[in-house]
Design an enzyme around this catalytic site. Structure first.
Site, PDB file in Angstrom:
ATOM      1  N   TYR A  67       0.831  -1.209   0.000  1.00 45.96           N
ATOM      2  CA  TYR A  67       0.000   0.000   0.000  1.00 45.96           C
ATOM      3  C   TYR A  67       0.862   1.255   0.000  1.00 45.96           C
ATOM      4  O   TYR A  67       0.643   2.180  -0.799  1.00 45.96           O
ATOM      5  CB  TYR A  67      -0.915  -0.060   1.221  1.00 45.96           C
ATOM      6  N   ASP A 104      -6.418   6.444  -7.008  1.00 41.26           N
ATOM      7  CA  ASP A 104      -5.456   7.553  -6.944  1.00 41.26           C
ATOM      8  C   ASP A 104      -6.217   8.882  -6.838  1.00 41.26           C
ATOM      9  O   ASP A 104      -7.447   8.914  -6.907  1.00 41.26           O
ATOM     10  CB  ASP A 104      -4.541   7.523  -8.181  1.00 41.26           C
ATOM     11  N   HIS A 119     -14.137   2.657  -5.516  1.00 37.97           N
ATOM     12  CA  HIS A 119     -13.306   1.593  -4.956  1.00 37.97           C
ATOM     13  C   HIS A 119     -12.396   2.101  -3.835  1.00 37.97           C
ATOM     14  O   HIS A 119     -11.340   1.532  -3.572  1.00 37.97           O
ATOM     15  CB  HIS A 119     -12.490   0.911  -6.060  1.00 37.97           C
ATOM     16  N   CYS A 155      -4.462   1.989  15.212  1.00 37.86           N
ATOM     17  CA  CYS A 155      -5.578   2.933  15.340  1.00 37.86           C
ATOM     18  C   CYS A 155      -5.472   3.655  16.679  1.00 37.86           C
ATOM     19  O   CYS A 155      -5.240   3.026  17.718  1.00 37.86           O
ATOM     20  CB  CYS A 155      -6.885   2.161  15.249  1.00 37.86           C
ATOM     21  N   THR A 196     -12.509   2.401 -18.917  1.00 40.63           N
ATOM     22  CA  THR A 196     -13.035   1.391 -18.000  1.00 40.63           C
ATOM     23  C   THR A 196     -13.076   0.048 -18.715  1.00 40.63           C
ATOM     24  O   THR A 196     -13.353  -0.024 -19.901  1.00 40.63           O
ATOM     25  CB  THR A 196     -14.448   1.752 -17.491  1.00 40.63           C
ATOM     26  N   ASN A 221     -11.948   4.626 -25.199  1.00 36.32           N
ATOM     27  CA  ASN A 221     -11.214   3.419 -24.828  1.00 36.32           C
ATOM     28  C   ASN A 221     -10.305   3.022 -25.983  1.00 36.32           C
ATOM     29  O   ASN A 221     -10.580   3.341 -27.131  1.00 36.32           O
ATOM     30  CB  ASN A 221     -12.205   2.285 -24.521  1.00 36.32           C
ATOM     31  N   ALA A 239      -7.068   8.024 -23.747  1.00 36.62           N
ATOM     32  CA  ALA A 239      -7.833   9.089 -23.084  1.00 36.62           C
ATOM     33  C   ALA A 239      -7.095  10.423 -23.157  1.00 36.62           C
ATOM     34  O   ALA A 239      -7.703  11.469 -23.387  1.00 36.62           O
ATOM     35  CB  ALA A 239      -8.088   8.700 -21.629  1.00 36.62           C
TER      36      ALA A 239
HETATM   37 ZN    ZN Z   1      -9.888   1.308  15.390  1.00 36.83          ZN
END
Ligand code: ZN
Length: 254
Positions: A67, A104, A119, A155, A196, A221, A239
Site C-alpha cells: 500500500y 489515486d 473503490h 488505530c 473502463t 477506450n 484518453a
Molecule cells: Zn480502530
C-alpha cells in the site's frame, strides 16, 4: 460529421455530464492497473493475494508495504491531459461530475472537485478493526522501498491495525459512494466512460443505467467496448489524446 464531431455535438448540448473513469485514464500517467501479473520485486505475487482481508490478516506487513509503495507511485505521477480536460468541460450551463473506479487522486489534483471514489482511495487509511478512517496519515518513518514489509501503524482509538481504505476483492463498494453515483447517473444527460474495462461489477453497469435512464453514452477506450445501442458513441484511442480533442471541439463551437 465524423464520430468525434458527433460526440462534441452531444457534449455541447448536455447540461449534466458524468465522467465515469477507470484504470485506462491513470495508465496514461504511468500508473499500472495491477490487474495483471506484477513485476519487479513483486513478481510471483498476485494482486489477489495482496488485496483481500485474508491476506491482511495473514501478513499485514506485506500488505501495508504494498500500500505504501502504491501511494508513493501515485505521489510521483502527474495528472495527464485527460484528467486536466475534464474540469475544463464544465461551464455555467454545464455541470460536470466525476465517478471513478481509481484509487489515486489524479482527478482531484487536476482540479475536479467532489470526485466519487467507488473503490475507495489511497489517500487515507482506515482501521481494520473498527473501520474508522484515520484522522491524519499515520507517521511512517520507514521509507516505502519496493517490496518492503512494513508493520501497519495502530488505530488511535481502538489500537487495531490500520489498513488501506480501498475496496479489496470480495468486499462491497462503499454504500454511500455507490448510492451517490447511481443518483448522478440516473439524472445525467450524458455519461462519458473513460478507460473502463467494463468487467468489474457492479460499477461496470453504470453506462447501461445511463442508457436506460435516457442519457447518451460516449465511450473513450483503446478497444471498442460499445454495446451497439442507438445513443452510444465509441471514440477509440488513448484518453490523454481523445479528451483534449473533445475539449478543443467544444471550445471552438462556443
Ligand atoms: Zn480502530
Amino acid at each position: 460529421m465524423n464520430v468525434i464531431e458527433q460526440a462534441a455535438d452531444v457534449l455541447q448540448k448536455a447540461k449534466k455530464v458524468v465522467f465515469f473513469t477507470g484504470a485506462g485514464i491513470s495508465a496514461d500517467s504511468g500508473i499500472p492497473t495491477y490487474r495483471e501479473k506484477l513485476s519487479g520485486i513483486w513478481t510471483g505475487l498476485d494482486p489477489r493475494d495482496l488485496e483481500t482481508a485474508k491476506a491482511f490478516r495473514e501478513n499485514p506487513a506485506l500488505v501495508w508495504g504494498w500500500y505504501l509503495w502504491r501511494r508513493l507511485r501515485v505521489a510521483q505521477a502527474e495528472p495527464n491531459a485527460a484528467h486536466l480536460a475534464i474540469p475544463r468541460m464544465a461551464h455555467s450551463q454545464r455541470q460536470v461530475s466525476v465517478i471513478t473506479q481509481n484509487i489515486d487522486d489524479l482527478h482531484e489534483r487536476a482540479g475536479s472537485s467532489n470526485v466519487i471514489h467507488l473503490h475507495g482511495s489511497l489517500a487515507m487509511p482506515k482501521c481494520f478493526a473498527c473501520h474508522r478512517p484515520a484522522v491524519v496519515f499515520p507517521d511512517q518513518s520507514a521509507v516505502p522501498e519496493e517490496g518492503a514489509r512494513i508493520e501497519p501503524p495502530r488505530c488511535l482509538r481502538c489500537n487495531g491495525r490500520m489498513r488501506p481504505a480501498v475496496v479489496w476483492y470480495g468486499e462491497d463498494l462503499p454504500s454511500q459512494s455507490w448510492k451517490a453515483a447511481v443518483l448522478l447517473v440516473k439524472d445525467c444527460d450524458l455519461l462519458i466512460s473513460v478507460g473502463t474495462s467494463g468487467i468489474v461489477m457492479p460499477a461496470a453497469g453504470l453506462p447501461d443505467l445511463a442508457l436506460d435512464s435516457g442519457a447518451s453514452v460516449i465511450h473513450v477506450n483503446k478497444a471498442d467496448v460499445a454495446m451497439g445501442e442507438q445513443k452510444e458513441l465509441m471514440l477509440i484511442g488513448a484518453a490523454a489524446e481523445v479528451l483534449p480533442m473533445l475539449l478543443e471541439k467544444i471550445s471552438e463551437g462556443r
